[in-house]
Design an enzyme around this catalytic site. Structure first.
Site, PDB file in Angstrom:
ATOM      1  N   ASP A   1       0.908  -1.134   0.000  1.00 14.48           N
ATOM      2  CA  ASP A   1       0.000   0.000   0.000  1.00 14.48           C
ATOM      3  C   ASP A   1       0.952   1.189   0.000  1.00 14.48           C
ATOM      4  O   ASP A   1       1.552   1.502   1.029  1.00 14.48           O
ATOM      5  CB  ASP A   1      -0.871   0.020   1.260  1.00 14.48           C
ATOM      6  CG  ASP A   1      -1.854   1.169   1.226  1.00 14.48           C
ATOM      7  OD1 ASP A   1      -1.443   2.295   0.861  1.00 14.48           O
ATOM      8  OD2 ASP A   1      -3.031   0.967   1.547  1.00 14.48           O
ATOM      9  N   HIS A   2       1.137   1.811  -1.143  1.00 11.26           N
ATOM     10  CA  HIS A   2       2.257   2.755  -1.234  1.00 11.26           C
ATOM     11  C   HIS A   2       2.098   3.962  -0.308  1.00 11.26           C
ATOM     12  O   HIS A   2       3.069   4.620   0.004  1.00 11.26           O
ATOM     13  CB  HIS A   2       2.525   3.170  -2.685  1.00 11.26           C
ATOM     14  CG  HIS A   2       1.599   4.216  -3.221  1.00 11.26           C
ATOM     15  ND1 HIS A   2       0.329   3.919  -3.664  1.00 11.26           N
ATOM     16  CD2 HIS A   2       1.743   5.559  -3.376  1.00 11.26           C
ATOM     17  CE1 HIS A   2      -0.248   5.041  -4.079  1.00 11.26           C
ATOM     18  NE2 HIS A   2       0.577   6.045  -3.922  1.00 11.26           N
TER      19      HIS A   2
ATOM     20  N   HIS B   1      -5.683   2.876   0.999  1.00 16.21           N
ATOM     21  CA  HIS B   1      -4.970   4.054   1.522  1.00 16.21           C
ATOM     22  C   HIS B   1      -5.727   4.763   2.650  1.00 16.21           C
ATOM     23  O   HIS B   1      -5.136   5.142   3.660  1.00 16.21           O
ATOM     24  CB  HIS B   1      -4.723   5.070   0.404  1.00 16.21           C
ATOM     25  CG  HIS B   1      -4.139   4.482  -0.850  1.00 16.21           C
ATOM     26  ND1 HIS B   1      -3.201   3.475  -0.827  1.00 16.21           N
ATOM     27  CD2 HIS B   1      -4.357   4.756  -2.163  1.00 16.21           C
ATOM     28  CE1 HIS B   1      -2.864   3.166  -2.071  1.00 16.21           C
ATOM     29  NE2 HIS B   1      -3.558   3.922  -2.911  1.00 16.21           N
TER      30      HIS B   1
HETATM   31  C1  BG6 Z   1      -3.347   4.699  -6.472  1.00 21.87           C
HETATM   32  C2  BG6 Z   1      -4.698   4.770  -7.149  1.00 21.87           C
HETATM   33  O1  BG6 Z   1      -3.310   3.636  -5.563  1.00 21.87           O
HETATM   34  O2  BG6 Z   1      -3.091   5.919  -5.794  1.00 21.87           O
HETATM   35  C3  BG6 Z   1      -4.771   5.959  -8.078  1.00 21.87           C
HETATM   36  O3  BG6 Z   1      -4.927   3.581  -7.869  1.00 21.87           O
HETATM   37  C4  BG6 Z   1      -4.356   7.228  -7.370  1.00 21.87           C
HETATM   38  O4  BG6 Z   1      -6.080   6.083  -8.620  1.00 21.87           O
HETATM   39  C5  BG6 Z   1      -3.039   7.049  -6.635  1.00 21.87           C
HETATM   40  O5  BG6 Z   1      -4.245   8.244  -8.339  1.00 21.87           O
HETATM   41  C6  BG6 Z   1      -2.707   8.264  -5.793  1.00 21.87           C
HETATM   42  O6  BG6 Z   1      -1.415   8.132  -5.264  1.00 21.87           O
HETATM   43  P1  BG6 Z   1      -0.534   9.387  -4.851  1.00 21.87           P
HETATM   44  O7  BG6 Z   1       0.701   8.819  -4.249  1.00 21.87           O
HETATM   45  O8  BG6 Z   1      -0.263  10.155  -6.110  1.00 21.87           O
HETATM   46  O9  BG6 Z   1      -1.358  10.200  -3.901  1.00 21.87           O
END
Ligand code: BG6
Length: 494
Positions: free
Chosen positions: A181-182, A244
């Site tokens: 989950d980045h 997230h």
């Molecule tokens: C991803 C989603 O997990 O997270 C995307 O699939 C989204 O739809 C993205 O745009 C947002 O990530 P960050 O790091 O740019 O806030």
């Protein structure tokens, strides 16, 4: 410290994630000496590509997306040497046997002790078949460790996630499965536990006696871009909510872990998920959750198409591109404190932030009659700005008694020379060292699906109108009522 040397297998090596995030992350780690020289990366995808072509893809990706540039030719050449490409049909075990032979050569060439990290940047239905072929092709027989890193989405709902998990766990042990989950790799998300637990200013106040509500916003300005095919089946609740947003909520709400160690932290997070009030009926969902879809609109003078006009989106799509919810954590610490969460595409700004609104001091005789005191706020800015911000009340200079809110701000991202690592750098580094703290454990994933599935089911049966909002606006009106009903409002994001 450098990681233990390993071979990294990049499934989906010609894809977007590899290009935007994974190659740049590997280069940054290398440049900072965190990768050492005892590693190799095998790029895997169906399409044929030579090693040279593959390396030039990587070079371009670094030029475009990496926080370091590959201007030092000697460093670049040394780095590029570690990369090879192999075209692979993932349904055919023969190819995996070849891959195993190749791995043996790479181990010898780079002095690697048989450690293997399989990174599956693939559609989830391929996780099972790839795991089986890794096993049947002999790739798990080397003498080092074997770990698998899996990208989201982890399933579409609880039953499909369960099936996926059953397949993967036939091959890998839970402790060797790293579910990405980045958001958990983001610097300020990891900072939440330090801010909470290392400050006498916050730790004692972190409960329903002193906190009125918590607001979590993940807003994006982009639309679905070229991901209509995926997104139209997923929607905001599955794409951002299940993972997230609930992860951020658990970091804010969890009890102090017995130690700041992976399993202890994850134990506390899963308890929060188990304490979420489940929205069992259509009425519950209607009362606590709002969904919206962007129609055409305008931002910064530019006309924007509506969601249903986007590429690969059903012209009658009922997929939500926005949702907001009142989430209740039914435990002793949080009873009575609403957590409001919202996310959407095509909103006015790109930001991730958490606002903790404190209760006002008891309706006080000192100021109460003359002034409406603003509540204290702690704002944690995750992205793209990083920092924290505290709003307190102070005397207006020059006046006798006027009170005004003032801000104390720590802007991490403004500090010159501070070049914070990207989430993916941190996560790849952690996985290669065997630290799963900032990856999601199966019980967390399944609890999150349990909560989300009920909302999705109610929506499917028609509960909760899908409200249109103009692209470039803050979403459906109803999202304001959600807070208004409790006497609160969304604090404007900065
Ligand atoms: C991803 C989603 O997990 O997270 C995307 O699939 C989204 O739809 C993205 O745009 C947002 O990530 P960050 O790091 O740019 O806030």
């Amino acid at each position: 410290a450098a990681t233990a040397g390993a071979v990294y297998y990049l499934f989906g090596a010609t894809g977007d994630l590899a290009r935007r995030k994974l190659f740049p992350a590997l280069f940054s780690l290398y440049k900072e000496g965190k990768l050492g020289d005892d590693f190799a990366v095998v790029g895997l995808a169906r399409r044929p590509r030579t090693d040279e072509q593959f390396r030039s893809d990587i070079y371009e990706s670094i030029g475009e997306f990496c926080r370091y540039k590959a201007t030092d030719t000697e460093l670049w050449n040394r780095f590029a040497e570690h990369f090879v490409y192999m075209s692979l049909d993932i349904n055919n075990v023969e190819g995996f046997r070849d891959l195993n032979r190749l791995s043996g050569h790479l181990d010898d060439k780079f002095g690697i002790a048989g450690n293997r990290l399989f990174y599956l940047a693939l559609a989830p239905e391929l996780f099972g078949p790839v795991s089986f072929n890794l096993r049947d092709g002999g790739l798990l027989e080397s003498k080092g460790w074997h770990r698998v890193v899996i990208e989201k989405p982890f399933g579409y709902d609880l039953p499909s996630a369960q099936e996926l998990n059953d397949q993967i766990t036939q091959v890998f042990r839970e402790e060797d499965i790293y579910r990405i989950d980045h958001y958990l790799g983001k610097e300020m998300v990891q900072n939440i536990e330090v801010i909470r637990f290392a400050n006498a200013l916050f730790e004692p106040l972190w409960n329903n006696k002193h906190i009125a509500n918590v607001q979590i916003t993940l807003s994006e300005t982009v639309g679905v871009e070229d991901r209509g095919g995926y997104y139209d089946k997923s929607g905001a609740l599955r794409d951002m909510g299940q993972n997230h947003m609930l992860q951020l909520l658990t970091m804010i709400a969890m009890e102090p872990p017995s130690r700041l160690h992976g399993e202890d932290i994850r134990d506390e997070k899963v308890k929060v998920l188990r304490s979420l009030r489940q929205y069992e009926t259509d009425e519950d969902v209607r009362a606590h959750v709002v969904r919206g879809q962007y129609g055409s609109g305008e931002a910064r003078g530019k006309a924007l198409p509506g969601y249903r006009e986007e590429d690969k989106v059903d012209p009658q799509s009922a997929t939500e591109t926005y949702f907001a919810a009142r989430v209740l954590v039914d435990n002793l610490r949080w009873a009575g404190v609403p957590f409001y969460i919202r996310t959407g595409k095509r909103l006015p700004v790109k930001t991730t932030e958490v606002v903790v609104e404190f209760k006002n001091i008891p309706n006080n005789v000192l100021f109460g009659q003359r002034h409406d005191l603003a509540p204290n706020l702690l704002v944690i800015r995750v992205n793209p700005m990083e920092g924290i911000y505290l709003k307190i009340n102070a005397k207006q200079p020059g006046s006798d008694t006027a009170v005004q809110p003032v801000a104390m701000e720590f802007c991490q991202s403004c500090q010159i020379g501070l070049n914070t690592p990207e989430a993916y750098e941190r996560l790849i580094y952690d996985a290669s060292r065997g630290d799963a703290t900032y990856f999601t454990r199966w019980d967390e994933v399944s609890e999150a699906w349990r909560f989300v599935d009920k909302i999705a089911a109610a929506w499917k049966s028609g509960a909760g109108d899908l409200q249109q909002y103009p692209a470039g606006s803050w979403g459906p009106e109803r999202s304001h009522e959600l807070l208004g009903e409790d006497g609160f409002h969304w604090w404007p994001v900065n």
